[in-house]
Motif scaffolding. Structure first.
Motif, PDB file in Angstrom:
ATOM      1  N   TYR A 106       0.863  -1.181   0.000  1.00  0.00           N
ATOM      2  CA  TYR A 106       0.000   0.000   0.000  1.00  0.00           C
ATOM      3  C   TYR A 106       0.897   1.227   0.000  1.00  0.00           C
ATOM      4  CZ  TYR A 106      -3.615  -3.326   1.343  1.00  0.00           C
ATOM      5  OH  TYR A 106      -4.472  -4.407   1.370  1.00  0.00           O
ATOM      6  N   LEU A 107       0.543   2.192  -0.837  1.00  0.00           N
ATOM      7  CA  LEU A 107       1.337   3.417  -0.956  1.00  0.00           C
ATOM      8  C   LEU A 107       0.473   4.608  -0.565  1.00  0.00           C
ATOM      9  CD1 LEU A 107       3.906   4.940  -1.930  1.00  0.00           C
ATOM     10  CD2 LEU A 107       2.880   4.997  -4.216  1.00  0.00           C
ATOM     11  N   VAL A 108       1.039   5.479   0.272  1.00  0.00           N
ATOM     12  CA  VAL A 108       0.338   6.695   0.702  1.00  0.00           C
ATOM     13  C   VAL A 108       1.193   7.907   0.336  1.00  0.00           C
ATOM     14  CG1 VAL A 108      -0.705   7.955   2.617  1.00  0.00           C
ATOM     15  CG2 VAL A 108      -0.711   5.447   2.623  1.00  0.00           C
ATOM     16  N   LEU A 109       0.620   8.795  -0.453  1.00  0.00           N
ATOM     17  CA  LEU A 109       1.299  10.033  -0.835  1.00  0.00           C
ATOM     18  C   LEU A 109       0.907  11.127   0.159  1.00  0.00           C
ATOM     19  CD1 LEU A 109       0.605   9.862  -4.684  1.00  0.00           C
ATOM     20  CD2 LEU A 109       2.542   8.913  -3.411  1.00  0.00           C
ATOM     21  N   ALA A 110       1.883  11.587   0.916  1.00  0.00           N
ATOM     22  CA  ALA A 110       1.660  12.656   1.896  1.00  0.00           C
ATOM     23  C   ALA A 110       2.735  13.713   1.693  1.00  0.00           C
ATOM     24  CB  ALA A 110       1.703  12.093   3.312  1.00  0.00           C
ATOM     25  N   THR A 111       2.909  14.117   0.442  1.00  0.00           N
ATOM     26  CA  THR A 111       4.030  14.962   0.047  1.00  0.00           C
ATOM     27  C   THR A 111       3.815  16.448   0.293  1.00  0.00           C
ATOM     28  OG1 THR A 111       3.121  14.812  -2.196  1.00  0.00           O
ATOM     29  CG2 THR A 111       4.956  13.355  -1.655  1.00  0.00           C
ATOM     30  N   GLY A 112       2.604  16.845   0.695  1.00  0.00           N
ATOM     31  CA  GLY A 112       2.364  18.243   1.027  1.00  0.00           C
ATOM     32  C   GLY A 112       2.243  19.135  -0.188  1.00  0.00           C
ATOM     33  N   SER A 113       2.800  20.332  -0.099  1.00  0.00           N
ATOM     34  CA  SER A 113       2.621  21.330  -1.153  1.00  0.00           C
ATOM     35  C   SER A 113       3.928  22.051  -1.446  1.00  0.00           C
ATOM     36  CB  SER A 113       1.543  22.341  -0.752  1.00  0.00           C
ATOM     37  OG  SER A 113       1.908  22.991   0.459  1.00  0.00           O
ATOM     38  N   LEU A 114       3.949  22.709  -2.594  1.00  0.00           N
ATOM     39  CA  LEU A 114       5.075  23.531  -3.016  1.00  0.00           C
ATOM     40  C   LEU A 114       4.558  24.922  -3.374  1.00  0.00           C
ATOM     41  CD1 LEU A 114       6.844  20.991  -5.407  1.00  0.00           C
ATOM     42  CD2 LEU A 114       7.529  21.551  -3.073  1.00  0.00           C
ATOM     43  N   THR A 115       5.463  25.889  -3.385  1.00  0.00           N
ATOM     44  CA  THR A 115       5.077  27.259  -3.734  1.00  0.00           C
ATOM     45  C   THR A 115       4.594  27.332  -5.176  1.00  0.00           C
ATOM     46  OG1 THR A 115       6.721  28.121  -2.188  1.00  0.00           O
ATOM     47  CG2 THR A 115       5.869  29.642  -3.835  1.00  0.00           C
ATOM     48  N   ASN A 116       3.497  28.032  -5.377  1.00  0.00           N
ATOM     49  CA  ASN A 116       2.944  28.249  -6.712  1.00  0.00           C
ATOM     50  C   ASN A 116       3.278  29.675  -7.151  1.00  0.00           C
ATOM     51  OD1 ASN A 116       1.487  28.393  -9.057  1.00  0.00           O
ATOM     52  ND2 ASN A 116      -0.524  28.088  -8.128  1.00  0.00           N
ATOM     53  N   SER A 259      12.261  47.682  -4.082  1.00  0.00           N
ATOM     54  CA  SER A 259      12.584  46.770  -2.988  1.00  0.00           C
ATOM     55  C   SER A 259      13.547  45.690  -3.458  1.00  0.00           C
ATOM     56  CB  SER A 259      11.313  46.103  -2.441  1.00  0.00           C
ATOM     57  OG  SER A 259      11.644  45.179  -1.419  1.00  0.00           O
ATOM     58  N   GLU A 260      14.483  45.379  -2.621  1.00  0.00           N
ATOM     59  CA  GLU A 260      15.394  44.265  -2.845  1.00  0.00           C
ATOM     60  C   GLU A 260      14.836  42.984  -2.227  1.00  0.00           C
ATOM     61  OE1 GLU A 260      19.666  43.129  -3.727  1.00  0.00           O
ATOM     62  OE2 GLU A 260      17.905  43.981  -4.648  1.00  0.00           O
ATOM     63  N   ASN A 261      13.815  43.129  -1.376  1.00  0.00           N
ATOM     64  CA  ASN A 261      13.315  42.001  -0.591  1.00  0.00           C
ATOM     65  C   ASN A 261      11.857  41.732  -0.933  1.00  0.00           C
ATOM     66  OD1 ASN A 261      15.755  42.154   1.373  1.00  0.00           O
ATOM     67  ND2 ASN A 261      14.828  44.188   1.526  1.00  0.00           N
ATOM     68  N   LEU A 262      11.590  40.656  -1.673  1.00  0.00           N
ATOM     69  CA  LEU A 262      10.223  40.267  -1.971  1.00  0.00           C
ATOM     70  C   LEU A 262       9.993  38.849  -1.454  1.00  0.00           C
ATOM     71  CD1 LEU A 262       8.037  41.039  -4.997  1.00  0.00           C
ATOM     72  CD2 LEU A 262       8.172  38.677  -4.226  1.00  0.00           C
ATOM     73  N   VAL A 263       9.008  38.702  -0.576  1.00  0.00           N
ATOM     74  CA  VAL A 263       8.664  37.400   0.008  1.00  0.00           C
ATOM     75  C   VAL A 263       7.379  36.926  -0.652  1.00  0.00           C
ATOM     76  CG1 VAL A 263       8.214  36.123   2.120  1.00  0.00           C
ATOM     77  CG2 VAL A 263       9.698  38.138   2.180  1.00  0.00           C
ATOM     78  N   TRP A 264       7.428  35.783  -1.314  1.00  0.00           N
ATOM     79  CA  TRP A 264       6.276  35.267  -2.054  1.00  0.00           C
ATOM     80  C   TRP A 264       5.524  34.269  -1.184  1.00  0.00           C
ATOM     81  CZ3 TRP A 264       4.066  36.914  -6.399  1.00  0.00           C
ATOM     82  CH2 TRP A 264       3.117  36.103  -7.029  1.00  0.00           C
ATOM     83  N   ALA A 265       4.310  34.633  -0.784  1.00  0.00           N
ATOM     84  CA  ALA A 265       3.454  33.750   0.021  1.00  0.00           C
ATOM     85  C   ALA A 265       2.051  33.743  -0.570  1.00  0.00           C
ATOM     86  CB  ALA A 265       3.421  34.243   1.469  1.00  0.00           C
ATOM     87  N   ALA A 266       1.984  33.718  -1.906  1.00  0.00           N
ATOM     88  CA  ALA A 266       0.716  33.961  -2.587  1.00  0.00           C
ATOM     89  C   ALA A 266      -0.032  32.711  -3.000  1.00  0.00           C
ATOM     90  CB  ALA A 266       0.957  34.834  -3.824  1.00  0.00           C
ATOM     91  N   GLY A 267       0.544  31.553  -2.862  1.00  0.00           N
ATOM     92  CA  GLY A 267      -0.202  30.365  -3.262  1.00  0.00           C
ATOM     93  C   GLY A 267       0.653  29.118  -3.250  1.00  0.00           C
ATOM     94  N   VAL A 268      -0.006  27.964  -3.293  1.00  0.00           N
ATOM     95  CA  VAL A 268       0.699  26.689  -3.278  1.00  0.00           C
ATOM     96  C   VAL A 268       0.068  25.722  -4.280  1.00  0.00           C
ATOM     97  CG1 VAL A 268       1.527  26.849  -0.896  1.00  0.00           C
ATOM     98  CG2 VAL A 268      -0.739  25.896  -1.348  1.00  0.00           C
TER      99      VAL A 268
END
Length: 457
Positions: A106-116, A259-268
């Motif tokens: 049995y295989l379970v994929l619990a790999t979560g998410s990555l930045t979109n 800006s030199e600093n951009l933090v991307w938290a807009a989606g996954v």
């Protein structure tokens, strides 16, 4: 073959990923008549909700990580292999990894998410993200490196760009890191950089939608916006960052935030695993599963958590990508796997929404509970602290986090302002594994003055 895993007469359950879902499932199967094998590229469980505190120096990195092997000490049916999963072969029940092939029943994929990054190449090349502990440490180093550079430059526009920080995405992660940065600007940076005029430092929180904390209640959205304004964060709603290059975050073809600093938290996106047919992978790279978390078209492959797209009448776009969903699906799947082994019919999954919350800064948080219960402020802040403290893995981590929080609260200081490993954008890699273009070597042609941007009412 099987990377030296011991032979067993019991069915083997292979779990890819040891995030909230994979960890919970492996623990829930501790007394089941199965051999549990967890594969993860890291040898630790990462508590993602507190990554932003590592990035801003409020917590040590090892306060939110815990060794996988130590978590499962004493669980005799558990085995762990540190590896990158390359692809799976459903026809032969095999997982191909960087350390060898592993057979599964049995295989379970619990790999979560990555930045979109939504196909925005300049942002993917140059923006900072916050999905892992290395990401958080890189962001912390990068911000403080830029403040060191700001001390040295005589160009006012360059100094402004080095100090400005743009956070993209008005969800919990974006709100929490913006609030933490505002607290740092108020209490920490003036002590470390008295030579800089920190009143000129600007923190922008950019959200493409009409409100912050979109999935939460209207009361929480309004409270979060009010708290941001009180902290001096410039909130830009109904605004999208279209590209980021030459130290400019463009929100239109010609208008930009310096800006030199951009933090991307807009989606996954879901962190899909190669090897499944294209028809089971949705547009946001989540894997279609039925009400038993079974992948469509397969009898022995399951997916839980962020990577699983379970559609119901109440949630036609799929279950939310939240830790409680992953944990509840893990508990449910553990029961269903044992039902399957006994020859019984699995039962359908039903999600119990226990509420949601987001912290903004000290004494400022918003909490939504079922039946339209909402509260905020100091009591919401205490609730957030308690829930996250109890959810942290490991007694030591709980104690260290509590001590660090208490120190920060009473001293208005954060002691972890360390540039342990200097970071440059040349260290960023695109999705093809190639290094991005070298960081600029000369000052670009900045606008003489930053653009005038008003915070929406």
């Amino acid at each position: 073959m099987d990377t030296n895993l011991p032979a067993s007469t019991q069915p083997r359950v292979v779990i890819i990923g040891c995030g909230f879902g994979g960890l919970r499932l492996a623990k829930a199967l501790r007394k089941a008549p199965v051999q549990v094998v967890v594969i993860d590229r890291n040898n630790y469980h990462n508590f993602q909700p507190l990554l932003y505190q590592v990035a801003t120096g409020a917590l040590e990195a090892d306060s939110i990580a815990y060794p996988i092997r130590k978590i499962f000490t004493g669980q005799k049916n558990f085995f762990y292999r540190m590896a990158d999963v390359q692809h799976i072969s459903p026809a032969s029940n095999m997982v191909h990894t960087s350390v060898g092939d592993i057979r599964y029943d049995y295989l379970v994929l619990a790999t979560g998410s990555l930045t979109n990054f939504f196909g925005l190449e300049s942002i993917e090349r140059n923006a900072m993200q916050i999905k892992s502990i290395p990401n958080a440490l890189n962001l912390r180093s990068f911000i403080f490196q830029n403040f060191e550079k700001a001390l040295l430059t005589e160009n006012p526009a360059e100094k402004q760009a080095l100090m400005n920080i743009v956070v993209v995405g008005g969800g919990p992660t974006g709100v929490e890191i913006s609030g933490s940065l505002a607290e740092m600007r108020r209490h920490v940076l003036p002590k470390d950089y008295p030579e800089l005029d920190l009143s000129a430092m600007q923190i922008f929180l950019v959200e493409a939608g009409p409100a912050l904390l979109g999935p939460m209640s209207e009361a929480s959205q309004q409270d979060a916006l009010r708290y941001m304004n009180e902290l001096g964060v410039k909130v830009l709603l109904n605004t999208s960052i279209k590209r980021f290059e030459d130290c400019r975050a463009y929100y239109s073809d010609t208008e930009f935030i310096p800006s030199e600093n951009l933090v991307w938290a807009a989606g996954v996106n879901g962190a899909e695993v190669p090897g499944l047919p294209a028809e089971v992978v949705t547009r946001n790279k989540r894997i279609s599963v039925n009400q038993w978390n079974r992948v469509e078209g397969f009898d022995n492959i399951f997916a839980i958590g962020d990577v699983a797209n379970m559609v119901t009448e109440d949630m036609p776009r799929g279950m939310p990508m939240l830790a409680p969903v992953a944990q509840q699906q893990a508990d449910h799947l553990a029961d269903n796997l044992q039902r399957i082994l006994r020859g019984e019919t699995p039962v359908d999954f039903k999600y119990l929404n226990k509420g949601s919350m987001a912290i903004v800064s000290r004494n400022k948080a918003v909490v939504d509970l079922p039946k339209n219960v909402h509260f905020n402020g100091f009591f919401g802040w205490l609730t957030w602290l308690f829930v996250h403290l109890m959810t942290l893995v490991g007694f030591r981590n709980k104690v260290v986090a509590l001590v660090d929080w208490a120190f920060s609260y009473f001293s208005s200081d954060q002691a972890l302002r360390l540039i342990i490993r200097p970071f440059s954008r040349k260290d960023l890699k695109d999705d093809k594994g190639k290094k991005s273009a070298e960081h600029r070597t000369a000052t670009p042609e900045y606008n003489p003055t930053p653009p005038a941007i008003q915070t929406p009412a």
